[in-house]
Design a protein around this motif. Structure first.
Motif, PDB file in Angstrom:
ATOM      1  N   GLU A   1       0.808  -1.199  -0.031  1.00 32.52           N
ATOM      2  CA  GLU A   1      -0.106   0.098   0.154  1.00 32.52           C
ATOM      3  C   GLU A   1       0.777   1.269  -0.037  1.00 32.52           C
ATOM      4  OE1 GLU A   1      -3.082   0.236   2.925  1.00 32.52           O
ATOM      5  OE2 GLU A   1      -3.483  -1.987   2.884  1.00 32.52           O
ATOM      6  N   GLY A   2       0.710   1.975  -1.119  1.00 33.60           N
ATOM      7  CA  GLY A   2       1.586   3.329  -1.158  1.00 33.60           C
ATOM      8  C   GLY A   2       1.565   3.681  -2.543  1.00 33.60           C
ATOM      9  N   LYS A   3       2.138   4.855  -2.621  1.00 34.57           N
ATOM     10  CA  LYS A   3       2.116   5.772  -3.891  1.00 34.57           C
ATOM     11  C   LYS A   3       3.599   5.705  -4.694  1.00 34.57           C
ATOM     12  CE  LYS A   3       0.727  10.077  -6.066  1.00 34.57           C
ATOM     13  NZ  LYS A   3      -0.195   9.564  -6.897  1.00 34.57           N
ATOM     14  N   ALA A   4       3.410   5.097  -5.849  1.00 36.09           N
ATOM     15  CA  ALA A   4       4.702   5.212  -6.458  1.00 36.09           C
ATOM     16  C   ALA A   4       5.070   6.702  -6.951  1.00 36.09           C
ATOM     17  CB  ALA A   4       4.593   4.205  -7.573  1.00 36.09           C
ATOM     18  N   PRO A   5       6.368   7.019  -6.839  1.00 31.72           N
ATOM     19  CA  PRO A   5       7.559   5.898  -6.790  1.00 31.72           C
ATOM     20  C   PRO A   5       8.050   5.657  -5.241  1.00 31.72           C
ATOM     21  CG  PRO A   5       8.451   8.250  -7.572  1.00 31.72           C
ATOM     22  CD  PRO A   5       6.832   8.368  -7.433  1.00 31.72           C
ATOM     23  N   GLU A   6       7.542   6.546  -4.378  1.00 29.43           N
ATOM     24  CA  GLU A   6       7.871   6.221  -2.998  1.00 29.43           C
ATOM     25  C   GLU A   6       7.788   4.881  -2.470  1.00 29.43           C
ATOM     26  OE1 GLU A   6       7.106  10.695  -3.838  1.00 29.43           O
ATOM     27  OE2 GLU A   6       5.823   8.578  -4.059  1.00 29.43           O
TER      28      GLU A   6
ATOM     29  N   LEU B   1       8.014   2.105  -4.021  1.00 31.07           N
ATOM     30  CA  LEU B   1       8.781   1.204  -4.799  1.00 31.07           C
ATOM     31  C   LEU B   1      10.201   1.087  -3.761  1.00 31.07           C
ATOM     32  CD1 LEU B   1       8.561   2.670  -8.228  1.00 31.07           C
ATOM     33  CD2 LEU B   1       7.204   0.683  -7.132  1.00 31.07           C
ATOM     34  N   ALA B   2      10.703   1.814  -3.076  1.00 35.16           N
ATOM     35  CA  ALA B   2      11.757   1.810  -2.386  1.00 35.16           C
ATOM     36  C   ALA B   2      11.837   0.649  -1.406  1.00 35.16           C
ATOM     37  CB  ALA B   2      11.953   3.159  -1.461  1.00 35.16           C
TER      38      ALA B   2
ATOM     39  N   LEU C   1      11.818  -2.632  -2.399  1.00 31.91           N
ATOM     40  CA  LEU C   1      10.943  -3.600  -2.828  1.00 31.91           C
ATOM     41  C   LEU C   1      12.175  -4.774  -3.484  1.00 31.91           C
ATOM     42  CD1 LEU C   1       7.817  -2.401  -4.633  1.00 31.91           C
ATOM     43  CD2 LEU C   1       8.331  -3.120  -2.358  1.00 31.91           C
ATOM     44  N   PRO C   2      11.812  -5.998  -3.551  1.00 33.40           N
ATOM     45  CA  PRO C   2      12.693  -6.997  -4.399  1.00 33.40           C
ATOM     46  C   PRO C   2      12.898  -6.532  -5.587  1.00 33.40           C
ATOM     47  CG  PRO C   2      10.937  -8.057  -3.015  1.00 33.40           C
ATOM     48  CD  PRO C   2      10.544  -6.804  -2.873  1.00 33.40           C
ATOM     49  N   ALA C   3      14.030  -6.442  -6.212  1.00 35.02           N
ATOM     50  CA  ALA C   3      14.514  -6.260  -7.510  1.00 35.02           C
ATOM     51  C   ALA C   3      13.553  -6.727  -8.537  1.00 35.02           C
ATOM     52  CB  ALA C   3      15.815  -6.412  -7.934  1.00 35.02           C
ATOM     53  N   PRO C   4      13.165  -6.109  -9.474  1.00 31.59           N
ATOM     54  CA  PRO C   4      11.967  -6.723 -10.590  1.00 31.59           C
ATOM     55  C   PRO C   4      12.761  -7.324 -11.491  1.00 31.59           C
ATOM     56  CG  PRO C   4      12.115  -4.260 -10.785  1.00 31.59           C
ATOM     57  CD  PRO C   4      13.077  -4.462  -9.461  1.00 31.59           C
TER      58      PRO C   4
ATOM     59  N   ALA D   1      15.117   0.790 -12.030  1.00 31.44           N
ATOM     60  CA  ALA D   1      14.917  -0.357 -11.084  1.00 31.44           C
ATOM     61  C   ALA D   1      15.251  -1.811 -12.023  1.00 31.44           C
ATOM     62  CB  ALA D   1      13.668  -0.616 -10.352  1.00 31.44           C
ATOM     63  N   LEU D   2      15.228  -1.727 -13.034  1.00 31.49           N
ATOM     64  CA  LEU D   2      15.068  -2.833 -14.060  1.00 31.49           C
ATOM     65  C   LEU D   2      16.622  -3.296 -14.273  1.00 31.49           C
ATOM     66  CD1 LEU D   2      12.474  -2.317 -16.870  1.00 31.49           C
ATOM     67  CD2 LEU D   2      12.512  -4.063 -15.108  1.00 31.49           C
ATOM     68  N   PRO D   3      17.021  -4.336 -14.275  1.00 30.85           N
ATOM     69  CA  PRO D   3      18.424  -5.015 -14.542  1.00 30.85           C
ATOM     70  C   PRO D   3      18.488  -4.714 -16.084  1.00 30.85           C
ATOM     71  CG  PRO D   3      17.087  -6.825 -14.198  1.00 30.85           C
ATOM     72  CD  PRO D   3      15.983  -5.487 -14.002  1.00 30.85           C
ATOM     73  N   PRO D   4      19.780  -5.088 -16.665  1.00 29.41           N
ATOM     74  CA  PRO D   4      19.789  -5.088 -18.209  1.00 29.41           C
ATOM     75  C   PRO D   4      18.969  -6.280 -18.495  1.00 29.41           C
ATOM     76  CG  PRO D   4      21.935  -4.532 -17.101  1.00 29.41           C
ATOM     77  CD  PRO D   4      21.019  -4.708 -16.027  1.00 29.41           C
TER      78      PRO D   4
END
Length: 410
Positions: A314-319, A321-322, A324-327, A348-351
């Motif tokens: 529960e929360g508003k992005a982008p805050e 997102l801090a 969180l497990p890497a997507p 946040a995304l990896p290559p």
């Protein structure tokens, strides 16, 4: 070697599967390893079953269970035996041990699993049966498997689960299903009883039981289809939902792969994250939703679809997102035009990570057009029309068009 193993490892740990028939069901090799061990670990029930063989020090598992296996690792190099139920590597303690100890240091002697014993009692071909472990897990996990004609074997947690499962089946339109309770398989207290889910009468069920379900559905049964783009009516929602046709295309664009993590930003009803999880049991997802009522609705939907593992933030992005497990993959369905959301998702995304964003507003569409011009990727315009009444006649009623940007991070 990993996990602190020596360069030339010796097999110091033996993992022995034991059934309810105890010592009588063990082969000579298993008996010898138990008898020669300096230390024997296991649950209190396992240690009691093998008591006549144990010459070393019995070590009951601690409560709560130590998944890091500190007590076992502290004895590396000594003769250690671990007793496990049935097949240690089928929902068993062998899996936990292998996370800490290289298998080259182990001797593993499995016994038949509870599923194998159940299938043999019922005459079911195990390869054609759905198997699910409900041990310490929500019984909602059974829901995706509830299809007419399916046969399911479920490993339970306790003696209460069969009645709880019968109630779930009856409440979901599967009350005619045949439910067989197989208790204490392989031991002197073995018992097998069968009843219809809607009239389940059994009490005093042995905590060690397997449920066999032969699924029968009535016309109103809540069946979760196997294909993506499940009917909108299956989801609880307030109108904030990616409609089924767009959802099917979106899941195709997200292209789930084994073990990946999805961020569903602005999740609404959670339909995208839920269908993502239904694609394969190895997948993970986080649904980010700012509205508390919608977040609660997502949790209810996740349970109703049999994916209670969905993490709801529960929360508003982008805050939000801090931390969180890497997507591996990000989907943006709502709130994408808010400042910083798209940038945070891209960062946040990896290559090789993938991003799919859907736009219905001009503002979000303009943002996606700009990012496409800057970064490339693929743009798709989705326009869906449904037939609807116009007086006594029918006409096409177009839904809001959706612009979709699909991008892979270099």
């Amino acid at each position: 070697m990993t996990n602190g193993a020596p360069a030339n490892p010796e097999k110091w740990l033996t993992v022995v599967g034991i059934g309810e028939d105890g010592v009588a069901g063990l082969g000579d090799t298993a008996k010898r390893h138990v008898a020669e061990a300096d230390f024997v670990f296991g649950g209190a029930r396992h240690l009691a079953l093998a008591e006549t063989l144990i010459a070393g020090e019995p070590r009951p598992w601690p409560v709560p269970f130590d998944s890091a296996m500190h007590a076992v690792l502290a004895l590396r190099g000594r003769k250690v035996c671990v007793l496990a139920s049935g097949d240690p590597f089928f929902h068993g303690v062998g899996v936990t041990l292998a996370r800490q100890i290289p298998v080259v240091e182990m001797t593993v002697i499995p016994a038949p699993s509870a599923f194998s014993l159940a299938a043999s009692r019922l005459g079911w071909a195990l390869q054609d049966v759905e198997t699910v472990s409900l041990h310490g897990r929500s019984i909602d996990l059974i829901r995706p498997s509830l299809h007419p004609g399916a046969r399911i074997l479920a490993l339970t947690s306790d003696g209460k689960t069969p009645a709880e499962m019968a109630a779930l089946l009856a409440d979901s339109g599967f009350g005619a299903s045949k439910l067989t309770v197989l208790e204490a398989l392989g031991g002197p207290d073995e018992r097998i009883r069968t009843a219809r889910a809607a009239a389940f009468p059994f009490e005093n069920i042995n905590p060690l039981n397997v449920l066999a379900i032969e699924v029968e559905a009535d016309r109103q049964a809540r069946i979760v289809p196997l294909a993506t783009g499940r009917a909108d009516a299956l989801f609880e929602h307030d109108g904030q939902i990616t409609k089924r046709e767009v959802r099917a295309v979106t899941l195709s664009a997200l292209a789930p792969r084994h073990g990946e993590m999805l961020w569903d930003i602005g999740a609404g009803s959670g339909s995208i994250a839920i269908e993502w999880l239904l694609a394969h049991p190895s997948l993970n997802a986080v649904a980010v939703e700012a509205d508390p009522e919608r977040a609660a609705r997502i949790r209810r939907n996740a349970a109703a679809f049999g994916v209670p593992c969905l993490t709801v933030v529960e929360g508003k992005a982008p805050e939000a997102l801090a931390g969180l497990p890497a997507p591996s993959v990000v989907f943006i369905g709502g709130g994408g035009s808010d400042p910083g959301v798209l940038d945070a998702a891209i960062a946040a995304l990896p290559p090789g990570g993938r991003l799919v964003a859907n736009a219905v507003t001009l503002e979000m569409e303009a943002l996606l057009l700009a990012r496409h011009a800057e970064l490339g990727g693929e743009l798709v315009r989705l326009a869906i029309s449904r037939a609807g009444a116009v007086g006594a006649m029918q006409a096409w009623r177009p839904a809001l068009p959706v612009t979709q940007w699909n991008w892979t991070k270099p």
